[in-house]
Design a protein around this motif. Sequence first.
Motif, PDB file in Angstrom:
ATOM      1  N   GLY A 105       0.939  -1.356  -0.107  1.00  0.00           N
ATOM      2  CA  GLY A 105      -0.184  -0.352   0.285  1.00  0.00           C
ATOM      3  C   GLY A 105       1.016   1.269   0.510  1.00  0.00           C
ATOM      4  N   PRO A 106       0.486   2.189   0.399  1.00  0.00           N
ATOM      5  CA  PRO A 106       0.898   3.556   0.209  1.00  0.00           C
ATOM      6  C   PRO A 106       2.209   3.590   1.648  1.00  0.00           C
ATOM      7  CG  PRO A 106      -0.908   4.133   0.351  1.00  0.00           C
ATOM      8  CD  PRO A 106      -0.929   2.149   0.853  1.00  0.00           C
ATOM      9  N   ILE A 135      -7.439   1.794  -0.757  1.00  0.00           N
ATOM     10  CA  ILE A 135      -7.275   3.140  -1.142  1.00  0.00           C
ATOM     11  C   ILE A 135      -6.496   3.078  -2.194  1.00  0.00           C
ATOM     12  CG2 ILE A 135      -5.306   3.961   0.045  1.00  0.00           C
ATOM     13  CD1 ILE A 135      -6.702   6.525   0.546  1.00  0.00           C
ATOM     14  N   TYR A 136      -5.486   2.765  -2.955  1.00  0.00           N
ATOM     15  CA  TYR A 136      -5.208   3.209  -4.206  1.00  0.00           C
ATOM     16  C   TYR A 136      -4.897   1.913  -5.441  1.00  0.00           C
ATOM     17  CZ  TYR A 136      -3.761   7.377  -1.091  1.00  0.00           C
ATOM     18  OH  TYR A 136      -3.527   9.384  -1.090  1.00  0.00           O
ATOM     19  N   ARG A 137      -5.317   1.087  -4.922  1.00  0.00           N
ATOM     20  CA  ARG A 137      -4.617  -0.185  -5.635  1.00  0.00           C
ATOM     21  C   ARG A 137      -5.737   0.176  -6.890  1.00  0.00           C
ATOM     22  NH1 ARG A 137      -7.266  -4.697  -2.852  1.00  0.00           N
ATOM     23  NH2 ARG A 137      -4.929  -4.478  -1.754  1.00  0.00           N
ATOM     24  N   ASP A 183     -10.913  13.461  -8.630  1.00  0.00           N
ATOM     25  CA  ASP A 183      -9.384  14.069  -9.141  1.00  0.00           C
ATOM     26  C   ASP A 183      -8.544  13.440  -8.400  1.00  0.00           C
ATOM     27  OD1 ASP A 183     -10.799  13.917 -11.408  1.00  0.00           O
ATOM     28  OD2 ASP A 183     -11.272  16.127 -11.232  1.00  0.00           O
ATOM     29  N   ASN A 184      -8.640  14.284  -6.831  1.00  0.00           N
ATOM     30  CA  ASN A 184      -7.732  14.104  -5.861  1.00  0.00           C
ATOM     31  C   ASN A 184      -7.554  12.073  -5.872  1.00  0.00           C
ATOM     32  OD1 ASN A 184      -7.701  16.966  -5.426  1.00  0.00           O
ATOM     33  ND2 ASN A 184      -9.062  16.850  -3.612  1.00  0.00           N
ATOM     34  N   ALA A 221      -3.337  10.465  -6.948  1.00  0.00           N
ATOM     35  CA  ALA A 221      -3.398   9.651  -5.650  1.00  0.00           C
ATOM     36  C   ALA A 221      -2.854   8.371  -5.892  1.00  0.00           C
ATOM     37  CB  ALA A 221      -3.463  10.011  -4.333  1.00  0.00           C
ATOM     38  N   MET A 222      -3.875   8.020  -7.051  1.00  0.00           N
ATOM     39  CA  MET A 222      -3.487   6.525  -7.068  1.00  0.00           C
ATOM     40  C   MET A 222      -2.597   6.225  -8.385  1.00  0.00           C
ATOM     41  SD  MET A 222      -7.675   5.227  -7.397  1.00  0.00           S
ATOM     42  CE  MET A 222      -7.047   4.210  -8.986  1.00  0.00           C
TER      43      MET A 222
END
Length: 462
Positions: free
Chosen positions: A15-16, A45-47, A61-62, A66-67
């Motif tokens: 993850g992050p 969250i970002y996968r 968009d945010n 981040a992804m």
Amino acid sequence: MTSQTHDKVVIVGGGPAGTAAAAELARHGLKSVIIDEAPKLGGVIYRGPLRQTDSLPHLDDNLKRAMTALQTRYQAHSDSIEVKTQTRVLGPEGSNQLLLSDNSGLSRQPYGHLILATGCHERSVPFPGWQLPGVMLLGGVQLQLKSGLVRPGQRMALVGTGPLLPLVACQLHKAGVDVVGVYEASPFAKLAKEAVALLNKPKLTLSGMSMMSYLKKHKIPFKYGWGIVSAQGKEQLNSIQVAPYDSQWRAQRDLAQQVDVDAIGVGYGFVARTQLAMLLGLDHHYSKVSGYVPVLDEWHQSQNHEAFVVGDSNGLLGADAAICEGQLAALRLAWQCGKITESQLSARSTKVKNKLARIKKFRFGFDRFSDRQSGLLSLAQPETVVCRCEQVRREQLDKAIAQGVKDITSLKMRTRIGMGDCQGKTCSSYALDYLHQAGLTENIGVIKPRFPLDPIPFTLME
């Protein structure tokens, strides 16, 4: 069973926090291996989607930026980062070695240095009907939306507390779901008191205000000081009861309202995922917000094991903080390995620590707003199942405590709570809270994880 030998740093979790640590290590000439159970890096969250798609209209968009940033960090240093996806860490085996499981079988992964970035799992709050199909936790709702690209339901409500509620409500509506209501347990006055704390992340605060404006524009009710009472349905969910909560989050049942839905998202917080850290022997302490978390120094390193623990697995601060913690652990490790000087460590880490301090002030404001109250424990009725694996009912906990049980191990032995395959991930936080409510706060212990952390199919055994 295969065994591998190399001198790379092993990072558990992609993850992050884990990817940030790997990228920072690579900048200083250190190679790493990231092990993650999912098919893609990024964490929940970002996968992003697990299938090809040209657009993601339901994501803001945010989040999309981040992804993309996470993938960019990895791609820029991919020559120094080995990635093992769809691989589970079953626990430690021998000295400085982990046992892994993937589709090809079992293997051993030795490590010289270890960074744990295992994240968190959701806090389950039992209430009548919580086992019905259609009752989901907010993380599961997000997985279906972001990774599966499917609608969890057609007509949904969200209940719980914290900033995830408006975010998920907006995502659901943009995906075409009829969101009939969002019910935040804490009163708005409590959030207003945290205005100064929220100014530590002005862009994020403005983003939250934008989400609330979106909900208002689309006439999606957002009720502060309300929450779940029960869920109804025979073979699947068809309605819920919600009611105002008092200051202790006790439902005012005489004011309950019925809401027709085919699915709900429930989000009353998260618990740090520390089972692997516990099996490794790291010291832990109890936090009301995060559950049991490792005892770490300012670099997020354990003094009794020397492993680093970063991200939500050492406290629930969110993705931005997880990135900072991954960078700090990597910088410290680079210094320990002689890749940077002490002055370089100080210069680079000071900037990261200052950023992390601002994030903590922001996050602690939300923690105070969403501080879990004891009234949640009264949602479960005597006949309500509180441990799904072993079908333990709340009345069994009541009986055991009345007979003199004073700690979690005795409660487990008396009722079988936490003895199932999930090893207490679903029920242990409720059991701990229940003991605390009964006035038992000293030396109550923890449901200890067992090796292996996940069942091993007999087809993989030699």
